[in-house]
Design a protein around this motif. Structure first.
Motif, PDB file in Angstrom:
ATOM      1  N   THR A 260      -3.290   0.064 -12.149  1.00 18.40           N
ATOM      2  CA  THR A 260      -3.648  -1.145 -12.653  1.00 18.40           C
ATOM      3  C   THR A 260      -3.060  -1.697 -13.922  1.00 18.40           C
ATOM      4  OG1 THR A 260      -5.502  -0.868 -13.854  1.00 18.40           O
ATOM      5  CG2 THR A 260      -5.944  -1.223 -11.560  1.00 18.40           C
ATOM      6  N   ILE A 261      -2.839  -2.782 -14.117  1.00 16.21           N
ATOM      7  CA  ILE A 261      -2.050  -3.299 -15.267  1.00 16.21           C
ATOM      8  C   ILE A 261      -2.780  -2.687 -16.667  1.00 16.21           C
ATOM      9  CG2 ILE A 261      -1.079  -5.471 -14.341  1.00 16.21           C
ATOM     10  CD1 ILE A 261      -3.697  -7.093 -15.786  1.00 16.21           C
ATOM     11  N   TYR A 262      -4.017  -2.317 -16.546  1.00 19.62           N
ATOM     12  CA  TYR A 262      -4.722  -1.665 -17.540  1.00 19.62           C
ATOM     13  C   TYR A 262      -4.644  -0.164 -17.518  1.00 19.62           C
ATOM     14  CZ  TYR A 262      -6.624  -6.331 -18.026  1.00 19.62           C
ATOM     15  OH  TYR A 262      -6.689  -7.655 -18.126  1.00 19.62           O
ATOM     16  N   GLY A 263      -3.838   0.499 -16.710  1.00 22.83           N
ATOM     17  CA  GLY A 263      -3.666   1.826 -16.771  1.00 22.83           C
ATOM     18  C   GLY A 263      -4.604   2.561 -15.746  1.00 22.83           C
ATOM     19  N   GLU A 264      -5.548   2.091 -15.047  1.00 23.39           N
ATOM     20  CA  GLU A 264      -6.658   2.583 -14.273  1.00 23.39           C
ATOM     21  C   GLU A 264      -5.924   3.069 -12.944  1.00 23.39           C
ATOM     22  OE1 GLU A 264     -10.541   0.912 -15.819  1.00 23.39           O
ATOM     23  OE2 GLU A 264      -9.431  -0.585 -14.495  1.00 23.39           O
ATOM     24  N   PRO A 265      -6.549   4.213 -12.307  1.00 29.63           N
ATOM     25  CA  PRO A 265      -5.631   4.508 -11.159  1.00 29.63           C
ATOM     26  C   PRO A 265      -6.245   3.767  -9.915  1.00 29.63           C
ATOM     27  CG  PRO A 265      -7.680   6.183 -11.723  1.00 29.63           C
ATOM     28  CD  PRO A 265      -7.103   5.148 -12.874  1.00 29.63           C
TER      29      PRO A 265
ATOM     30  N   VAL B 193       0.910  -1.328   0.007  1.00 28.48           N
ATOM     31  CA  VAL B 193       0.080   0.057  -0.106  1.00 28.48           C
ATOM     32  C   VAL B 193       0.929   1.363  -0.100  1.00 28.48           C
ATOM     33  CG1 VAL B 193      -1.668   1.292   1.449  1.00 28.48           C
ATOM     34  CG2 VAL B 193      -2.048  -1.121   1.090  1.00 28.48           C
ATOM     35  N   TRP B 194       1.911   1.162   0.770  1.00 22.30           N
ATOM     36  CA  TRP B 194       2.903   2.442   0.835  1.00 22.30           C
ATOM     37  C   TRP B 194       3.381   2.686  -0.547  1.00 22.30           C
ATOM     38  CZ3 TRP B 194       8.321   2.642  -0.009  1.00 22.30           C
ATOM     39  CH2 TRP B 194       8.950   3.931   0.447  1.00 22.30           C
ATOM     40  N   LEU B 195       3.975   1.629  -1.241  1.00 20.64           N
ATOM     41  CA  LEU B 195       4.433   1.860  -2.499  1.00 20.64           C
ATOM     42  C   LEU B 195       3.234   2.114  -3.535  1.00 20.64           C
ATOM     43  CD1 LEU B 195       6.614  -1.474  -2.921  1.00 20.64           C
ATOM     44  CD2 LEU B 195       7.375   0.695  -2.890  1.00 20.64           C
ATOM     45  N   ILE B 196       2.136   1.802  -3.539  1.00 18.73           N
ATOM     46  CA  ILE B 196       1.035   2.122  -4.516  1.00 18.73           C
ATOM     47  C   ILE B 196       0.778   3.438  -4.087  1.00 18.73           C
ATOM     48  CG2 ILE B 196      -1.464   1.910  -4.987  1.00 18.73           C
ATOM     49  CD1 ILE B 196      -0.985  -1.113  -4.230  1.00 18.73           C
ATOM     50  N   LYS B 197       0.948   3.955  -3.159  1.00 27.09           N
ATOM     51  CA  LYS B 197       0.625   5.495  -2.696  1.00 27.09           C
ATOM     52  C   LYS B 197       1.639   6.227  -3.194  1.00 27.09           C
ATOM     53  CE  LYS B 197      -2.706   5.226   1.053  1.00 27.09           C
ATOM     54  NZ  LYS B 197      -3.015   5.476   2.500  1.00 27.09           N
ATOM     55  N   LYS B 198       2.862   6.048  -2.656  1.00 22.72           N
ATOM     56  CA  LYS B 198       4.142   6.599  -3.053  1.00 22.72           C
ATOM     57  C   LYS B 198       4.249   6.967  -4.545  1.00 22.72           C
ATOM     58  CE  LYS B 198       8.931   7.406  -1.757  1.00 22.72           C
ATOM     59  NZ  LYS B 198       9.063   8.550  -1.625  1.00 22.72           N
ATOM     60  N   PHE B 199       4.131   5.831  -5.338  1.00 24.34           N
ATOM     61  CA  PHE B 199       4.397   5.806  -6.820  1.00 24.34           C
ATOM     62  C   PHE B 199       3.194   5.931  -7.485  1.00 24.34           C
ATOM     63  CE2 PHE B 199       8.194   3.644  -4.616  1.00 24.34           C
ATOM     64  CZ  PHE B 199       9.423   4.696  -4.999  1.00 24.34           C
ATOM     65  N   ASN B 200       2.305   6.279  -6.805  1.00 22.55           N
ATOM     66  CA  ASN B 200       1.100   6.394  -7.799  1.00 22.55           C
ATOM     67  C   ASN B 200       0.863   5.235  -8.893  1.00 22.55           C
ATOM     68  OD1 ASN B 200      -1.450   7.514  -8.173  1.00 22.55           O
ATOM     69  ND2 ASN B 200      -0.477   8.956  -9.822  1.00 22.55           N
TER      70      ASN B 200
END
Length: 166
Positions: A94-99, A84-91
């Protein structure tokens, strides 16, 4: 135009509830779901090999006789925190480019009651919802009763959801 307004209103309501706000709007052919089947099978194999689905291991955990399950659950929590930290830090998308949107959660006492009910059910049956299918797949067919009970409980919650405090 009206449909977009309805979708936005629905998403705003979902943010206040426990429903998924990251639901994909993309439509894929049926065979795109095969990747979930493959990952599910691999996940089940890992559960079996790690003895996560073992009724005896689960009973050891609830009797405080073994660290095995606490180690597995603890390492999953650490991996989740880092992810979760990595997802938030590096924005990360998804594999389809959705936020990926992670909405803030507010604590309420219903979470304690729900956790206790979940824990009691886990201790009594020796199964939590994740590995039910893996347990059935290993031949513990009596777990089908637990699976049907979980489905019934989910249905009852869905039926009463509007009347329950959230």
């Amino acid at each position: 135009m009206q449909q977009n307004t309805d979708i936005e209103k629905d998403l705003q309501l979902r943010e206040l509830d426990a429903m998924c706000v990251n639901e994909s709007r993309l439509e894929h052919r049926w065979y795109h779901n095969l990747k979930y089947l493959i990952v599910g099978i691999l996940f089940g194999i890992v559960f079996v090999k790690a003895e996560v689905i073992s009724w005896f291991r689960i009973q050891e955990m609830f009797r405080l006789q073994s660290f095995h399950m606490y180690g597995i659950i603890g390492s999953a929590v650490v991996v989740g925190i880092i992810s979760v930290w990595l997802i938030k830090k590096f924005n990360i998308k998804t594999i389809y480019g959705e936020p990926i949107k992670i909405s803030p959660k507010e604590f309420n006492k219903g979470q304690i009651y729900g956790g206790l009910i979940f824990g009691f059910g886990w201790a009594i049956t020796g199964a939590c919802p994740g590995p039910l299918f893996a347990q059935i797949g290993t031949g513990a067919t009596v777990i089908a009763v637990t699976l049907l009970s979980a489905i019934a409980g989910t249905w009852v919650y869905g039926y009463l959801r509007e009347k329950l405090p959230h």
